[in-house]
Design an enzyme around this catalytic site. Structure first.
Site, PDB file in Angstrom:
ATOM      1  N   SER A 269       0.790  -1.235   0.000  1.00 20.16           N
ATOM      2  CA  SER A 269       0.000   0.000   0.000  1.00 20.16           C
ATOM      3  C   SER A 269       0.820   1.282   0.000  1.00 20.16           C
ATOM      4  O   SER A 269       0.248   2.380  -0.007  1.00 20.16           O
ATOM      5  CB  SER A 269      -0.952   0.015   1.199  1.00 20.16           C
TER       6      SER A 269
ATOM      7  N   LYS B  91      -0.288   3.659  -2.611  1.00 20.47           N
ATOM      8  CA  LYS B  91      -1.331   4.677  -2.476  1.00 20.47           C
ATOM      9  C   LYS B  91      -0.761   6.090  -2.375  1.00 20.47           C
ATOM     10  O   LYS B  91      -1.492   7.067  -2.587  1.00 20.47           O
ATOM     11  CB  LYS B  91      -2.210   4.366  -1.258  1.00 20.47           C
TER      12      LYS B  91
ATOM     13  N   SER C 204      -5.504   3.246   4.712  1.00 16.36           N
ATOM     14  CA  SER C 204      -5.141   2.330   3.631  1.00 16.36           C
ATOM     15  C   SER C 204      -6.353   1.597   3.059  1.00 16.36           C
ATOM     16  O   SER C 204      -6.297   0.403   2.792  1.00 16.36           O
ATOM     17  CB  SER C 204      -4.089   1.319   4.122  1.00 16.36           C
TER      18      SER C 204
END
Length: 331
Positions: free
Chosen positions: A105, A108, A162
């Site tokens: 993640s 992101k 997340s």
């Protein structure tokens, strides 16, 4: 229909003796008890086998490449680490920093950067659809299909807690759709000189999203230029209205919630192929320090590694002397 189902007993039926159920003979009872005991024994045996021989945990790419064999003066549990002085670009600490690994993640952060630089309306309402449901890792989400939130709220949840569906929705609602969004992510990486980086989707659930610590340090530098990314990524918690419900989300980075750090930007990540990951920009001993920790073994080990690094920078860093350790890798 009701009359047919509930007719009164006839006189003949009423006078018939009720059927009796014969009691089981002792031998029959013993046989029945033995069958039950055998079944219980089999179930217990299976459970014992499961406990003694659990399914082996999937190894991370770093473990497969032998990166955890590298030792370092700080005894970090992350197989990859990089610490930079953001203002001078001085490398303060480096461990396998050129290794290219899945980044989970941390992806992101690039997702948010592309959205921020596209200047799309933050108040535009986006809808979670079936296309946002994780079919890669089958992870859950509190954002049910049909949930409607603004683009700003989606970005907040993607950075802070997340949220995978929120991140995917951001990509889908980009001009040209998801394919155009992923192309923009890779184009931005190329512009930043992130030559070891590749994105295939905006959440990080795919292990094909890969990068190196040096590349991710460049991403942190660029993302930290955007106040909205700094604020949203370091928010301790956030509430959103989903229909008639009020949902509260927390930051996935415990260091943000602890209050003992001065963190300017951060992002966590985890999938089994990537291990535990963390990138941060923080004020440490009067410096703006960028930390990149990849492939950490253990649920809380990346947090422990960050604490070790902060202590080292604060009390033991020998001036401008950089510490570097590396191990040869063969992906």
């Amino acid at each position: 229909m009701a009359a047919a189902l509930f007719q009164p007993l006839t006189a003949e039926a009423a006078t018939k003796p009720a059927k009796t159920v014969k009691a089981k003979k002792p031998a029959a009872r013993q046989a029945s008890a033995k069958v039950k005991a055998d079944r219980t024994t089999k179930v217990v045996a299976k459970r014992r086998v499961a406990i003694v021989n659990p399914e082996p945990a999937r190894m991370s790419f770093g473990q497969l490449y032998g990166l955890h064999g590298a030792t370092d003066p700080l005894d970090l549990k992350s197989s990859v680490a990089l610490v930079l002085d953001q203002d001078t670009n001085e490398v303060l600490f480096s461990k396998n920093s050129q290794a290219v690994l899945p980044i989970a993640s941390i992806t992101k952060l690039m997702t948010a950067l592309v959205v921020a630089e596209a200047n799309l309306p933050a108040d535009e309402v986006l809808t979670i659809t079936q296309d946002d449901v994780d079919t890669e890792k089958h992870s859950g989400s509190r954002l049910a299909v049909g949930t409607q939130l603004t683009r700003g709220e989606m970005m907040h949840l993607a950075l802070m807690s997340s949220e995978n569906r929120a991140a995917n929705a951001l990509g889908r609602h980009y001009p040209g759709g998801l394919q155009a969004f992923v192309a923009a992510m890779n184009r931005k990486a190329h512009q930043l000189g992130m030559n070891d980086t590749r994105y295939v989707e905006p959440t990080g659930l795919s292990s094909n999203n890969q990068s190196s610590a040096h590349d991710l340090a460049e991403l942190v530098k660029e993302a930290s230029k955007h106040e909205v990314i700094r604020q949203l990524s370091t928010s301790p918690e956030h509430r959103v209205e989903v229909g008639s419900r009020l949902l509260q989300f927390r930051n996935s980075n415990g260091l943000v919630r602890s209050g003992s750090w001065d963190i300017g930007l951060q992002k966590t990540g985890y999938i089994s192929e990537a291990g535990r990951c963390l990138v941060m920009q923080a004020q440490v001993a009067g410096r703006k320090v960028i930390m990149v920790l990849l492939d950490s073994a253990g649920k809380y080990s990346r947090i422990g590694d960050a604490e070790r690094i902060r202590k080292w920078v604060t009390t033991e860093l020998p001036g401008s002397l950089a510490v570097s350790t590396a191990v040869k890798t063969t992906p």
